[in-house]
Design a protein around this motif. Structure first.
Motif, PDB file in Angstrom:
ATOM      1  N   ALA A 183      -6.820  17.020 -40.330  1.00  0.00           N
ATOM      2  CA  ALA A 183      -7.958  16.621 -39.488  1.00  0.00           C
ATOM      3  C   ALA A 183      -8.481  15.260 -39.938  1.00  0.00           C
ATOM      4  CB  ALA A 183      -9.056  17.671 -39.536  1.00  0.00           C
ATOM      5  N   ALA A 184      -7.628  14.274 -39.780  1.00  0.00           N
ATOM      6  CA  ALA A 184      -7.976  12.893 -40.142  1.00  0.00           C
ATOM      7  C   ALA A 184      -6.983  11.974 -39.447  1.00  0.00           C
ATOM      8  CB  ALA A 184      -7.900  12.695 -41.654  1.00  0.00           C
ATOM      9  N   ALA A 185      -7.401  10.741 -39.274  1.00  0.00           N
ATOM     10  CA  ALA A 185      -6.488   9.750 -38.710  1.00  0.00           C
ATOM     11  C   ALA A 185      -5.579   9.226 -39.809  1.00  0.00           C
ATOM     12  CB  ALA A 185      -7.278   8.610 -38.091  1.00  0.00           C
ATOM     13  N   SER A 186      -4.339   9.038 -39.474  1.00  0.00           N
ATOM     14  CA  SER A 186      -3.403   8.412 -40.403  1.00  0.00           C
ATOM     15  C   SER A 186      -3.757   6.934 -40.522  1.00  0.00           C
ATOM     16  CB  SER A 186      -1.992   8.564 -39.852  1.00  0.00           C
ATOM     17  OG  SER A 186      -1.184   7.486 -40.177  1.00  0.00           O
ATOM     18  N   ARG A 238      -9.336  14.936 -34.427  1.00  0.00           N
ATOM     19  CA  ARG A 238     -10.215  15.942 -33.810  1.00  0.00           C
ATOM     20  C   ARG A 238      -9.429  17.199 -33.457  1.00  0.00           C
ATOM     21  NH1 ARG A 238     -13.624  11.854 -29.999  1.00  0.00           N
ATOM     22  NH2 ARG A 238     -14.759  10.874 -31.706  1.00  0.00           N
ATOM     23  N   ALA A 239      -8.623  17.639 -34.373  1.00  0.00           N
ATOM     24  CA  ALA A 239      -7.787  18.815 -34.121  1.00  0.00           C
ATOM     25  C   ALA A 239      -8.644  20.061 -33.957  1.00  0.00           C
ATOM     26  CB  ALA A 239      -6.822  19.022 -35.279  1.00  0.00           C
ATOM     27  N   PRO A 240      -8.326  20.875 -32.958  1.00  0.00           N
ATOM     28  CA  PRO A 240      -9.026  22.157 -32.818  1.00  0.00           C
ATOM     29  C   PRO A 240      -8.664  23.102 -33.969  1.00  0.00           C
ATOM     30  CG  PRO A 240      -7.708  21.641 -30.851  1.00  0.00           C
ATOM     31  CD  PRO A 240      -7.352  20.645 -31.901  1.00  0.00           C
ATOM     32  N   ASP A 241      -9.492  24.090 -34.191  1.00  0.00           N
ATOM     33  CA  ASP A 241      -9.180  25.104 -35.203  1.00  0.00           C
ATOM     34  C   ASP A 241      -7.967  25.935 -34.806  1.00  0.00           C
ATOM     35  OD1 ASP A 241     -11.279  24.372 -36.878  1.00  0.00           O
ATOM     36  OD2 ASP A 241     -12.687  25.733 -35.890  1.00  0.00           O
ATOM     37  N   ASP A 242      -7.766  26.091 -33.496  1.00  0.00           N
ATOM     38  CA  ASP A 242      -6.632  26.842 -32.974  1.00  0.00           C
ATOM     39  C   ASP A 242      -6.274  26.261 -31.611  1.00  0.00           C
ATOM     40  OD1 ASP A 242      -4.812  28.657 -31.899  1.00  0.00           O
ATOM     41  OD2 ASP A 242      -5.861  30.405 -32.679  1.00  0.00           O
TER      42      ASP A 242
END
Length: 157
Positions: A36-39, A65-69
């Motif tokens: 959950a971070a930008a490369s 902004r990845a979802p939890d699922d």
């Protein structure tokens, strides 16, 4: 997802993938993780794209902004399948960060006409677009499109 956290795929995400993709990842020794971070490379891409893209390096999917699922959100799940194709390409040696960077054919998301879809000749983004399109076609029940994509994507066999 909490910023900076790294997680494995959920059981629901693995179950929602197109048949064969998870098995291909396991067979290739890939253990995908969502970060959950930008490369740092994605931050550079921001300068030319105007946004920070989701970016895969090896088995890490950098998704700010990845979802939890992802399985609860169709657009997120389609994107996850796209990125997992990149993970598979890295794990099988078909893709490296340097190889991506120096081969412009890897950058194109545009597909040639369907009669010219030959998996080994497609660029990295084109292969991932086909994987994503398969997931979408399966959810829509588009049997003709599913058959067309499965005829090209090797891990669907």
């Amino acid at each position: 997802m909490t910023p900076g956290v790294t997680r494995s795929l959920t059981a629901a995400e693995r179950a929602a993938l197109s048949a064969g993709l998870w098995d291909a990842l396991v067979a290739a020794g890939a253990f995908p993780r969502i970060v959950a971070a930008a490369s740092p490379l994605a931050r550079i891409a921001y300068l030319w794209r105007g946004h920070t893209p989701v970016l895969t390096l090896g088995d890490r999917i950098y998704w700010g902004r990845a979802p939890d699922d992802c399985s609860r959100q169709p657009a997120a799940m389609a994107l996850l399948q796209h990125e997992l194709q990149h993970v598979l390409d890295y794990a099988t040696g078909r893709l490296t960060a340097l190889g991506y960077a120096i081969a412009p054919r890897n950058w194109s998301y545009d597909l040639p006409p369907a009669d010219r879809w030959h998996w080994p000749r497609l660029g990295a983004e084109q292969r991932s677009v086909l994987a994503e399109q398969l997931w979408r076609a399966e959810r829509m029940g588009d049997s003709a499109r599913i058959a067309q994509l499965r005829a090209v994507i090797p891990w669907t066999a």
